[in-house]
Design an enzyme around this catalytic site. Sequence first.
Site, PDB file in Angstrom:
ATOM      1  CG  HIS A 155      -1.993   0.918   1.311  1.00 51.67           C
ATOM      2  ND1 HIS A 155      -2.383   1.692   0.257  1.00 51.67           N
ATOM      3  CD2 HIS A 155      -2.827   1.238   2.350  1.00 51.67           C
ATOM      4  CE1 HIS A 155      -3.413   2.450   0.631  1.00 51.67           C
ATOM      5  NE2 HIS A 155      -3.690   2.190   1.900  1.00 51.67           N
ATOM      6  CD  GLU A 261      -2.766   0.776  -2.338  1.00 47.08           C
ATOM      7  OE1 GLU A 261      -3.053  -0.376  -1.951  1.00 47.08           O
ATOM      8  OE2 GLU A 261      -3.501   1.754  -2.130  1.00 47.08           O
TER       9      GLU A 261
END
Length: 286
Positions: A155, A261
């Site tokens: 992330h 991501e």
Amino acid sequence: MAKPIALTRHQGLDALELRAPDGAAATLLLHGAHLVSWKPAGAGEQLYLSPKSAYATGQAIRGGVPVIFPQFAGRGSGTRHGFARTKPWQLVSAEIGKDDAMAVLRLQDDEATRLVWPHRFEAELCVRVAGRSLEIELACENRGEAELDFTAALHTYLGLGRLLDASVRGLSGLHYWDALTGTEERQRVDLLLPEPPLDRIYYGVAQDLTLQEQPAGRPSRRVWVRQQGFADAVVWNPGPEACAQLADMPADGWQQMLCVEAAAIERPVRLAPGETWAGMQTLVLE
């Protein structure tokens, strides 16, 4: 000969300060195997880390590179974004080599993880920094006697001077799920100009992406984003309204970041007993 890296402390948590011989550096916490800093050789910080983030056992850190495993968002019956980012990981190795610095951390199932995800597994995160590049590899082995599946993501919060000066190239032609509208769309232009809020999962990402930042009166910046093993990519920015509701982020923090991501979401990774999977995201500052 490789030189071992000793544990230190960062914001009260066990940490590894990776510094390559050429000056490239990264900071990796054992808490969540969370990367909180990346400074390429001869350059400044490339990641966004919220100044209001909590550093406490059992709590997620806002910014850097959280490890999303074994569930992305609410796509399942388990903990949102999984438990890996809030668990303590074990140090396997950390050393400075001739040209790089690298660390490997490991997470294994325990009674707490099996309450929310009933599988025996071993996950490893490997971080390597050298020159202008950062490599992050997530691997998982099924150590149980039954098949398992999971979704995952790195992330990555990329830091920005100003969101409106940024763009992402390389998404042309891809289908994506827009989590804000609940619809599947197709990216029809090569250049994505982020207009927050933004929450998209792009499917079947086969080429490199490029984050470009072109501020008026200042040098431009490009970060190449490459991925292997991860089929999808998420592009996310909360925008002003949602950001104001986040207790661990400044109200204007959305202007200084964009998440790009590497992810495995559309088709969960499925492992038979004894099988292993690995996915990598590589960031390169041009």
